[in-house]
Motif scaffolding. Sequence first.
Motif, PDB file in Angstrom:
ATOM      1  N   UNK A  37       0.841  -0.731   0.177  1.00  0.00           N
ATOM      2  CA  UNK A  37       0.696  -0.659  -0.097  1.00  0.00           C
ATOM      3  C   UNK A  37       0.692   1.022   0.093  1.00  0.00           C
ATOM      4  N   UNK A  38       1.932   1.506   1.065  1.00  0.00           N
ATOM      5  CA  UNK A  38       3.016   2.560   0.657  1.00  0.00           C
ATOM      6  C   UNK A  38       3.756   2.609  -0.302  1.00  0.00           C
ATOM      7  N   UNK A  39       4.337   1.725  -1.195  1.00  0.00           N
ATOM      8  CA  UNK A  39       4.294   1.719  -2.483  1.00  0.00           C
ATOM      9  C   UNK A  39       3.122   2.624  -3.555  1.00  0.00           C
ATOM     10  N   UNK A  40       2.117   2.071  -3.857  1.00  0.00           N
ATOM     11  CA  UNK A  40       0.651   2.333  -4.340  1.00  0.00           C
ATOM     12  C   UNK A  40       0.980   3.764  -3.866  1.00  0.00           C
ATOM     13  N   UNK A  41       0.959   4.159  -3.079  1.00  0.00           N
ATOM     14  CA  UNK A  41       0.580   5.845  -2.351  1.00  0.00           C
ATOM     15  C   UNK A  41       1.387   6.224  -2.604  1.00  0.00           C
ATOM     16  N   UNK A  42       3.042   5.842  -2.955  1.00  0.00           N
ATOM     17  CA  UNK A  42       4.027   6.614  -3.022  1.00  0.00           C
ATOM     18  C   UNK A  42       4.029   6.621  -5.355  1.00  0.00           C
ATOM     19  N   UNK A  43       3.935   6.169  -5.593  1.00  0.00           N
ATOM     20  CA  UNK A  43       3.861   5.901  -7.293  1.00  0.00           C
ATOM     21  C   UNK A  43       2.894   7.001  -7.409  1.00  0.00           C
ATOM     22  N   UNK A  45       1.303   9.641  -5.832  1.00  0.00           N
ATOM     23  CA  UNK A  45       1.260  10.866  -5.209  1.00  0.00           C
ATOM     24  C   UNK A  45       2.113  11.400  -6.624  1.00  0.00           C
ATOM     25  N   UNK A  46       3.363  10.679  -6.942  1.00  0.00           N
ATOM     26  CA  UNK A  46       4.371  11.178  -7.780  1.00  0.00           C
ATOM     27  C   UNK A  46       3.766  11.527  -9.387  1.00  0.00           C
ATOM     28  N   UNK A  47       3.035  10.678  -9.853  1.00  0.00           N
ATOM     29  CA  UNK A  47       2.324  10.309 -11.186  1.00  0.00           C
ATOM     30  C   UNK A  47       0.923  11.628 -10.908  1.00  0.00           C
ATOM     31  N   UNK A  48       0.621  12.048 -10.264  1.00  0.00           N
ATOM     32  CA  UNK A  48      -0.378  13.211 -10.304  1.00  0.00           C
ATOM     33  C   UNK A  48       1.126  14.385  -9.809  1.00  0.00           C
ATOM     34  N   UNK A  49       2.095  14.916  -9.103  1.00  0.00           N
ATOM     35  CA  UNK A  49       2.489  15.408  -9.579  1.00  0.00           C
ATOM     36  C   UNK A  49       3.528  15.300 -10.631  1.00  0.00           C
ATOM     37  N   UNK A  50       3.548  14.688 -11.555  1.00  0.00           N
ATOM     38  CA  UNK A  50       4.029  14.976 -12.682  1.00  0.00           C
ATOM     39  C   UNK A  50       5.596  13.791 -12.766  1.00  0.00           C
ATOM     40  N   UNK A  51       5.829  12.768 -13.181  1.00  0.00           N
ATOM     41  CA  UNK A  51       7.095  12.433 -13.845  1.00  0.00           C
ATOM     42  C   UNK A  51       7.956  12.997 -14.442  1.00  0.00           C
ATOM     43  N   UNK A  52       7.768  13.654 -15.090  1.00  0.00           N
ATOM     44  CA  UNK A  52       8.574  14.186 -16.417  1.00  0.00           C
ATOM     45  C   UNK A  52       9.034  15.546 -16.103  1.00  0.00           C
TER      46      UNK A  52
END
Length: 101
Positions: A37-43, A45-52
Amino acid sequence: MNTLAQIATHVPHDGWGWGGSPGWFVIFPILWFLLVVAIVVLIARSARRGFRQGPPWARQAGPHPVAILGERYARGEIDESEYRSRLTVLRGTGDPGGDRS
C-alpha cells in the motif's frame, strides 16, 4: 522402545523458532500488505505531480531561460544576432561571437 513414527512426530520445543504462536501468521501478511500500500501511494502521488518534471529538488522555479529568450525575440525586443548569441551562451555551445552560418 520407541517406534520410528513416535520419534518422527515428537519434536521437542526448545524456545527457538516460531514457537507455535499463531500471531506471526497474521502479522507478516499485514506487514506485507502495508508495504505494498505504501509503494502504491508513493507512485500515485508521483504520478499526480508529474514524473516528467523530475524530482522536486531538481525542478526550476519559473519558465526556462531559453523559452524567455524566444519570447523576447518573438516580441521584437531583440534582433536575430542578439538572439543567436544569447542562445549560444545559454546552451553553452561554442563562442557567441563566432561563425553564424
